[in-house]
Design an enzyme around this catalytic site. Sequence first.
Site, PDB file in Angstrom:
ATOM      1  N   LYS A 128      10.703  -2.627  25.872  1.00 23.80           N
ATOM      2  CA  LYS A 128      11.464  -3.724  26.229  1.00 23.80           C
ATOM      3  C   LYS A 128      10.356  -4.670  26.739  1.00 23.80           C
ATOM      4  CE  LYS A 128      15.044  -5.267  29.422  1.00 23.80           C
ATOM      5  NZ  LYS A 128      16.062  -5.298  30.592  1.00 23.80           N
ATOM      6  N   TYR A 149       9.355  -0.279  29.671  1.00 24.60           N
ATOM      7  CA  TYR A 149       9.981  -1.337  29.890  1.00 24.60           C
ATOM      8  C   TYR A 149       8.794  -2.140  30.753  1.00 24.60           C
ATOM      9  CZ  TYR A 149      13.081  -4.599  32.482  1.00 24.60           C
ATOM     10  OH  TYR A 149      13.784  -5.889  33.032  1.00 24.60           O
TER      11      TYR A 149
END
Length: 302
Positions: A173, A145
Amino acid sequence: MTQPMPAADPRRPFGELLTAMVSPFTAAGDLDLEAASRLAQRLFGQGHDGLVVNGTTGESPTTSDAEKSELIRAVVARAAGERHVLAGVGTNHTRHSIELAHAAKEAGATGLLVVTPYYNRPPQTGLIAHFTAIADATDLPVMLYDIPGRTGVAIEPETFAVLAEHPRIVANKDAKGDVAAATQVMAATGLAWYSGDDHLTLQLLRRGAVGVVSVVGHVVGARLREMIDAHHNGDAERAQAVNEGLQPVYTGMFRTQGVILTKAALALLGEPVGGLRLPMVEATEQQIEQLRADLRAAGVTV
């Protein structure tokens, strides 16, 4: 607790549509597992391939390790082995993150979301060591992320290239907001790319991303499903039309911190999930009225 993993397409290891789920609380401020179960069922019913729990939208900085495990178990029970349940386990303390990874595995999570360490701003070699140690800790697949606006440090392209060699680091992400850079890293690494910015999802899909970890999916999950399916089926016109119709939602849900307005939006939709834990605060009446107008402008009945 052992939960069978959904069948995975290596190109889309966590499916295409996921939402970073809020953590419901009771009026007393305790974790509301019944509301969490209901919300998970609602979201799965709108076409989600999976959910992320214990992320920022889940107010993870304010929940205990025990509460995190309880929430995973509640959502895993709803997933019933047919949907992905990713657990946010990233912190700025590698040992603690490893402990959370083990606990998530025990609670039945089918994947891990690991955010870049925040506040202490490690160098890129530190990021590699941190992410590798967590990925080594369990047999669960890992989604990185990258959100430098919150963490203070970005994952550089060369770092992605190293991390992509790890057999369990399979996705990212992307909340960096740089579509051109994302395109280059996708091509260079083969990592499955998930948009972390709702308003950029269609742009990233056009550049090779496979899906989204959404916030607005709490409210318009079925329409996101339609947009993603249209894109993957080659119907660019329909995907664009859906995306344009969602613009007021993309704006409206982020006029202040996302979890604040997500919980307010769910209340407007008749799906209340309780309040927030400090330092998050409730939406003001003015913010709620603006949110109502934004949602109505996108055709959401509130």
